[in-house]
Scaffold this active site. Structure first.
Site, PDB file in Angstrom:
ATOM      1  N   GLY A  78     -40.387  26.103 -16.106  1.00 18.03           N
ATOM      2  CA  GLY A  78     -39.370  26.847 -16.846  1.00 18.03           C
ATOM      3  C   GLY A  78     -39.968  27.851 -17.813  1.00 18.03           C
ATOM      4  O   GLY A  78     -39.295  28.297 -18.757  1.00 18.03           O
ATOM      5  N   THR A  79     -41.206  28.258 -17.552  1.00 17.54           N
ATOM      6  CA  THR A  79     -41.918  29.185 -18.440  1.00 17.54           C
ATOM      7  C   THR A  79     -41.137  30.480 -18.683  1.00 17.54           C
ATOM      8  O   THR A  79     -40.994  30.914 -19.826  1.00 17.54           O
ATOM      9  CB  THR A  79     -43.279  29.572 -17.809  1.00 17.54           C
ATOM     10  OG1 THR A  79     -43.780  28.493 -17.035  1.00 17.54           O
ATOM     11  CG2 THR A  79     -44.273  29.973 -18.873  1.00 17.54           C
ATOM     12  N   THR A  80     -40.670  31.090 -17.599  1.00 17.59           N
ATOM     13  CA  THR A  80     -40.011  32.401 -17.710  1.00 17.59           C
ATOM     14  C   THR A  80     -38.811  32.325 -18.653  1.00 17.59           C
ATOM     15  O   THR A  80     -38.600  33.196 -19.503  1.00 17.59           O
ATOM     16  CB  THR A  80     -39.533  32.858 -16.301  1.00 17.59           C
ATOM     17  OG1 THR A  80     -40.600  32.681 -15.378  1.00 17.59           O
ATOM     18  CG2 THR A  80     -39.099  34.299 -16.315  1.00 17.59           C
ATOM     19  N   TRP A  81     -38.043  31.274 -18.504  1.00 20.09           N
ATOM     20  CA  TRP A  81     -36.842  31.077 -19.335  1.00 20.09           C
ATOM     21  C   TRP A  81     -37.232  30.943 -20.812  1.00 20.09           C
ATOM     22  O   TRP A  81     -36.680  31.618 -21.682  1.00 20.09           O
ATOM     23  CB  TRP A  81     -36.129  29.818 -18.839  1.00 20.09           C
ATOM     24  CG  TRP A  81     -34.796  29.533 -19.451  1.00 20.09           C
ATOM     25  CD1 TRP A  81     -33.970  30.433 -20.083  1.00 20.09           C
ATOM     26  CD2 TRP A  81     -34.128  28.276 -19.468  1.00 20.09           C
ATOM     27  NE1 TRP A  81     -32.828  29.804 -20.487  1.00 20.09           N
ATOM     28  CE2 TRP A  81     -32.893  28.480 -20.124  1.00 20.09           C
ATOM     29  CE3 TRP A  81     -34.433  27.005 -18.987  1.00 20.09           C
ATOM     30  CZ2 TRP A  81     -31.986  27.442 -20.323  1.00 20.09           C
ATOM     31  CZ3 TRP A  81     -33.518  25.982 -19.172  1.00 20.09           C
ATOM     32  CH2 TRP A  81     -32.310  26.193 -19.828  1.00 20.09           C
ATOM     33  N   HIS A 141     -51.032  28.212 -19.234  1.00 17.30           N
ATOM     34  CA  HIS A 141     -50.942  26.941 -18.507  1.00 17.30           C
ATOM     35  C   HIS A 141     -52.150  26.058 -18.854  1.00 17.30           C
ATOM     36  O   HIS A 141     -52.366  25.030 -18.204  1.00 17.30           O
ATOM     37  CB  HIS A 141     -50.947  27.178 -16.992  1.00 17.30           C
ATOM     38  CG  HIS A 141     -49.731  27.880 -16.448  1.00 17.30           C
ATOM     39  ND1 HIS A 141     -48.452  27.566 -16.830  1.00 17.30           N
ATOM     40  CD2 HIS A 141     -49.605  28.876 -15.524  1.00 17.30           C
ATOM     41  CE1 HIS A 141     -47.598  28.339 -16.167  1.00 17.30           C
ATOM     42  NE2 HIS A 141     -48.276  29.145 -15.377  1.00 17.30           N
TER      43      HIS A 141
HETATM   44  P1  PAP Z   1     -44.417  30.112 -14.162  1.00 24.88           P
HETATM   45  O1  PAP Z   1     -44.823  28.809 -14.775  1.00 24.88           O
HETATM   46  O2  PAP Z   1     -45.251  30.504 -12.986  1.00 24.88           O
HETATM   47  O3  PAP Z   1     -44.276  31.221 -15.148  1.00 24.88           O
HETATM   48  P2  PAP Z   1     -41.671  29.270 -14.189  1.00 24.88           P
HETATM   49  O4  PAP Z   1     -40.888  30.321 -14.865  1.00 24.88           O
HETATM   50  O5  PAP Z   1     -42.000  28.058 -14.939  1.00 24.88           O
HETATM   51  O6  PAP Z   1     -42.970  29.916 -13.535  1.00 24.88           O
HETATM   52  O7  PAP Z   1     -40.953  28.771 -12.882  1.00 24.88           O
HETATM   53  C1  PAP Z   1     -39.865  29.358 -12.292  1.00 24.88           C
HETATM   54  C2  PAP Z   1     -38.778  28.326 -12.260  1.00 24.88           C
HETATM   55  O8  PAP Z   1     -37.977  28.504 -13.426  1.00 24.88           O
HETATM   56  C3  PAP Z   1     -37.904  28.549 -11.076  1.00 24.88           C
HETATM   57  O9  PAP Z   1     -37.347  27.280 -10.742  1.00 24.88           O
HETATM   58  P3  PAP Z   1     -36.780  26.932  -9.270  1.00 24.88           P
HETATM   59  O10 PAP Z   1     -37.847  27.317  -8.297  1.00 24.88           O
HETATM   60  O11 PAP Z   1     -36.502  25.470  -9.284  1.00 24.88           O
HETATM   61  O12 PAP Z   1     -35.542  27.748  -9.106  1.00 24.88           O
HETATM   62  C4  PAP Z   1     -36.869  29.492 -11.662  1.00 24.88           C
HETATM   63  O13 PAP Z   1     -35.681  29.586 -10.914  1.00 24.88           O
HETATM   64  C5  PAP Z   1     -36.653  28.862 -13.015  1.00 24.88           C
HETATM   65  N1  PAP Z   1     -36.081  29.816 -13.969  1.00 24.88           N
HETATM   66  C6  PAP Z   1     -36.428  31.115 -14.163  1.00 24.88           C
HETATM   67  N2  PAP Z   1     -35.657  31.667 -15.097  1.00 24.88           N
HETATM   68  C7  PAP Z   1     -34.793  30.714 -15.512  1.00 24.88           C
HETATM   69  C8  PAP Z   1     -33.730  30.704 -16.459  1.00 24.88           C
HETATM   70  N3  PAP Z   1     -33.402  31.779 -17.161  1.00 24.88           N
HETATM   71  N4  PAP Z   1     -33.050  29.542 -16.625  1.00 24.88           N
HETATM   72  C9  PAP Z   1     -33.362  28.445 -15.914  1.00 24.88           C
HETATM   73  N5  PAP Z   1     -34.359  28.394 -15.000  1.00 24.88           N
HETATM   74  C10 PAP Z   1     -35.061  29.528 -14.794  1.00 24.88           C
END
Ligand code: PAP
Length: 329
Positions: A78-81, A141
């Site tokens: 959930g990093t991006t969030w 990370h």
């Molecule tokens: P990273 O660690 O490589 O930066 P990261 O953002 O943690 O990636 O992972 C993406 C996951 O966060 C995706 O999950 P999923 O594959 O189960 O769908 C992505 O959909 C989810 N994600 C991105 N943005 C949000 C948001 N605004 N709210 C909730 N989940 C999100």
């Protein structure tokens, strides 16, 4: 690059590493990589050669400041969030009233809050961080015990986000396949699951990553905040307030009444961010496409991809490895 070689994104350029890393690799345990050909175990955790090269540079050169805020996650937690949410919380004073011109509308959360080892130190061995205004907000990370001493010795704040390992695994498998689509083709799910359960996933073992920060947050709760993706989903309002308190910029009475928290959560919601052009068709300087970070954003999606038995296998490994830690995921 010869004319016959297709353009390879930065994250697939396995030989673009420092001499220090080149000398180290032959001495390290090696396994098949999820994205690159191989991953290597360094100080207990697994990395591709390029990421290890930037981890070493980060360890040697990153100087934390007392006012820094570091967001830490195992990949796909959930990093991006949380990058987006933290950016909004920390910059809300300057940005109040300018929601139509908010930086998140035109820039990826990953450019506003860059990763130390997966962006800044990957692009340059000694990146110039002088242009980052205080409080500087970075993501990483890196496992806790691999941090340079300046992080541990400074007063900087660490926010750790973890996620149910089954959803994390499925999300990572999808992401790895996107990354491999520019190189080596899909990796079988069973093979990835096997590697995840043996701990040989990039930045794994997952259980050691999580436990390092869980322990640090129990010992230093004023410096390390430990959060879960599922809790953030369930009650995001409470967590935005909690984060603002932890970062020393609590929401004022006026902000609690004027919809500030709602505005932040709307701006950072999965649907809002995913719909933005920058997150639909952008590309980071490392060659990663911004849309790969927005798949479903749901809790429990693992059930659509792995069997109950496969899920139980992950549960068993987690229980065994985290036994006695007081932590259940
Ligand atoms: P990273 O660690 O490589 O930066 P990261 O953002 O943690 O990636 O992972 C993406 C996951 O966060 C995706 O999950 P999923 O594959 O189960 O769908 C992505 O959909 C989810 N994600 C991105 N943005 C949000 C948001 N605004 N709210 C909730 N989940 C999100």
């Amino acid at each position: 690059m010869t004319p016959s070689q297709p353009h390879r994104p930065k994250y697939l350029q396995e030989d673009d590493i420092s001499q220090k890393c080149r000398d180290l690799l032959p001495l390290l345990p090696r396994e098949k990589g999820w994205i690159t050909t191989s991953i290597y175990q360094y100080q207990g955790f697994w990395y591709s050669p390029q990421i290890l090269s930037s981890v070493l540079a980060c360890q040697d050169h990153f100087q934390a400041q007392d006012t820094d805020v570091l967001l830490i996650t195992a990949p796909k937690s959930g990093t991006t969030w949380l990058k987006a949410i933290l950016f909004c919380i920390l910059n809300r004073a300057e940005l109040s009233g300018s929601m139509q011109h908010h930086p998140l509308l035109t820039q990826s959360p990953h450019n506003l809050v860059p990763f130390l080892e997966s962006q800044l130190y990957l692009e340059q061995e000694i990146p110039n961080l002088a242009s980052f205004a205080s409080p500087r907000l970075f993501a990483t990370h890196l496992p806790y015990h691999l941090f340079p001493t300046s992080v541990k010795d400074s007063g900087c704040k660490l926010v750790y986000l973890c996620r149910n390992p089954k959803d994390t695994f499925v999300s990572f498998w999808h992401f790895a396949n996107k990354m491999r689509s520019k190189g080596t083709g899909e990796m079988p799910l069973e093979e990835c699951l096997d590697a995840f359960c043996r701990g040989t996933s990039p930045f794994g073992p997952y259980w050691d990553h999580v436990q390092g920060y869980y322990k640090a947050s129990s010992e230093m709760p004023e410096r390390v905040l430990f959060l879960r993706y599922e809790d953030l989903k369930e009650d995001p309002h409470v967590h935005v307030k909690r984060l603002a308190d932890f970062l020393g910029c609590p929401l004022g009475k006026q902000e609690l009444m004027d919809g500030t928290v709602d505005g932040i959560l709307r701006m950072c919601s999965f649907d809002s961010l995913k719909a933005l052009e920058v997150n639909k068709s952008g590309e980071l300087s490392t060659g990663i496409e911004t849309n790969w970070f927005f798949r479903k954003g749901e809790v429990g999606d693992w059930l659509n991809y792995i069997s109950v038995e496969m899920g139980e296998r992950i549960d068993r490994v987690m229980q065994e490895k985290m036994h006695g830690s007081g932590l259940k995921l």
